[in-house]
Design an enzyme around this catalytic site. Structure first.
Site, PDB file in Angstrom:
ATOM      1  N   HIS A 183      -1.955  -4.105   4.768  1.00  0.00           N
ATOM      2  CA  HIS A 183      -1.671  -3.550   6.622  1.00  0.00           C
ATOM      3  C   HIS A 183      -3.182  -3.402   6.835  1.00  0.00           C
ATOM      4  O   HIS A 183      -4.517  -2.653   6.455  1.00  0.00           O
ATOM      5  CB  HIS A 183      -1.364  -2.367   6.650  1.00  0.00           C
ATOM      6  CG  HIS A 183      -1.284  -1.007   5.265  1.00  0.00           C
ATOM      7  ND1 HIS A 183      -2.098  -0.123   6.471  1.00  0.00           N
ATOM      8  CD2 HIS A 183      -1.712  -0.535   4.490  1.00  0.00           C
ATOM      9  CE1 HIS A 183      -2.401   0.823   6.102  1.00  0.00           C
ATOM     10  NE2 HIS A 183      -2.616   0.700   4.640  1.00  0.00           N
ATOM     11  N   ASP A 207       0.597   4.084   1.732  1.00  0.00           N
ATOM     12  CA  ASP A 207       0.625   4.655   3.615  1.00  0.00           C
ATOM     13  C   ASP A 207       1.966   4.731   3.317  1.00  0.00           C
ATOM     14  O   ASP A 207       2.935   3.846   3.477  1.00  0.00           O
ATOM     15  CB  ASP A 207      -0.475   3.389   3.818  1.00  0.00           C
ATOM     16  CG  ASP A 207      -0.864   3.601   5.506  1.00  0.00           C
ATOM     17  OD1 ASP A 207       0.390   5.239   6.080  1.00  0.00           O
ATOM     18  OD2 ASP A 207      -1.632   3.899   5.841  1.00  0.00           O
ATOM     19  N   CYS A 225       1.091  -0.956  -0.595  1.00  0.00           N
ATOM     20  CA  CYS A 225      -0.289   0.247  -0.141  1.00  0.00           C
ATOM     21  C   CYS A 225       0.965   1.330  -0.111  1.00  0.00           C
ATOM     22  O   CYS A 225       2.115   1.406   0.583  1.00  0.00           O
ATOM     23  CB  CYS A 225      -1.116   0.073   1.232  1.00  0.00           C
ATOM     24  SG  CYS A 225      -1.710   1.839   1.198  1.00  0.00           S
ATOM     25  N   CYS A 255      -5.742   0.166   7.239  1.00  0.00           N
ATOM     26  CA  CYS A 255      -5.634   0.259   5.964  1.00  0.00           C
ATOM     27  C   CYS A 255      -7.387   1.516   5.307  1.00  0.00           C
ATOM     28  O   CYS A 255      -8.551   0.915   5.431  1.00  0.00           O
ATOM     29  CB  CYS A 255      -5.706  -0.772   4.455  1.00  0.00           C
ATOM     30  SG  CYS A 255      -5.919  -0.004   3.125  1.00  0.00           S
ATOM     31  N   ARG A 300       2.645   4.861   6.503  1.00  0.00           N
ATOM     32  CA  ARG A 300       3.684   3.946   7.700  1.00  0.00           C
ATOM     33  C   ARG A 300       4.089   2.930   7.496  1.00  0.00           C
ATOM     34  O   ARG A 300       4.321   1.717   8.632  1.00  0.00           O
ATOM     35  CB  ARG A 300       2.233   3.744   8.318  1.00  0.00           C
ATOM     36  CG  ARG A 300       1.895   5.476   9.163  1.00  0.00           C
ATOM     37  CD  ARG A 300       0.356   5.336   9.836  1.00  0.00           C
ATOM     38  NE  ARG A 300      -0.841   5.163   8.673  1.00  0.00           N
ATOM     39  CZ  ARG A 300      -1.770   5.434   8.914  1.00  0.00           C
ATOM     40  NH1 ARG A 300      -2.232   4.964  10.393  1.00  0.00           N
ATOM     41  NH2 ARG A 300      -2.770   4.658   8.351  1.00  0.00           N
TER      42      ARG A 300
HETATM   43 CO    CO Z   1      -3.048   1.537   2.723  1.00  0.00          CO
END
Ligand code: CO
Length: 215
Positions: A98, A44, A42, A101, A46
């Site tokens: 994750h 993302d 992803c 998400c 993090r």
């Molecule tokens: Co995500």
């Protein structure tokens, strides 16, 4: 200091750090790459692929998008996959989702979000496939977690259904496909699925090769 300057400064520290261990690091890494792993994760912020797996430059060939999707008409993902599998000949392709998400979360909702509806629609399709199981889970966080996992499982299937992966399985018995999920609450990765080369697929998705038919 303007915030972005911090990144340029950190880059200087990165160079010094690498050179202090191996003075030839950049000269060598500029020559070639031979990563063993492709990562589909992803976007993302993090979930930094290299950091959570302790991999160094040259080890991970990375593709990231919202909610780590493998969409069979996505030329970007397919181009990265083809290069990784056919040219770099990676041994493992890892799809990593994750918990928490945002893409999966929004796909569970009913808001019109504009263009991204088209992308999230693929996760709604996963929800529909798993809806019987998901709707037995009353705790909303547990249900959300389960959809994150189901989404990874489906992307593993989607990878195996590409002609790129099937041809490589047929020709070289590679790559192995893995489905993992990252827990931002603990920092740990969890293995969800593992598909060996040659794994049986639904016949409608399974390509036939000329030399299979002749023999
Ligand atoms: Co995500």
């Amino acid at each position: 200091m303007e915030s972005f300057r911090k990144l340029l400064l950190a880059n200087k520290a990165f160079v010094q750090d690498k050179m202090s261990v191996d003075a030839q690091f950049f000269r060598h890494s500029a020559l070639d790459q031979k990563p063993e792993f492709m990562w589909i994760g992803c976007s993302d912020s993090r979930v930094p692929a290299e950091e959570i797996t302790g991999t160094q430059p040259g080890e991970l060939f990375v593709h990231r998008n919202i909610a780590n999707l493998v969409v069979h008409t996505d030329f970007n993902m397919l181009s990265v996959l083809q290069y990784a599998v056919e040219v770099l000949q990676v041994k493992h392709v890892i799809v990593c989702g994750h918990y928490g998400c945002g893409g999966v979360k929004n796909a569970m909702g009913r808001k019109d979000l504009g263009l991204i509806n088209k992308w999230l629609r693929h996760i709604k399709d996963v929800y529909r496939l798993y809806s019987r199981e998901l709707e037995t889970i009353s705790d909303p966080v547990a249900r959300f977690d389960r959809l994150v996992e189901a989404n990874v499982m489906e992307q593993v299937q989607n990878l195996a259904e590409t002609s790129i992966v099937q041809r490589a399985w047929h020709d070289r018995k590679m790559p192995e496909i893995h489905g993992w999920v990252y827990d931002m609450r603990t920092g740990y990765l969890k293995e969800l699925a593992r598909m060996q080369p040659g794994a049986k697929l639904d016949p409608i998705y399974s390509f036939e090769w000329d030399d299979d038919i002749e023999s």
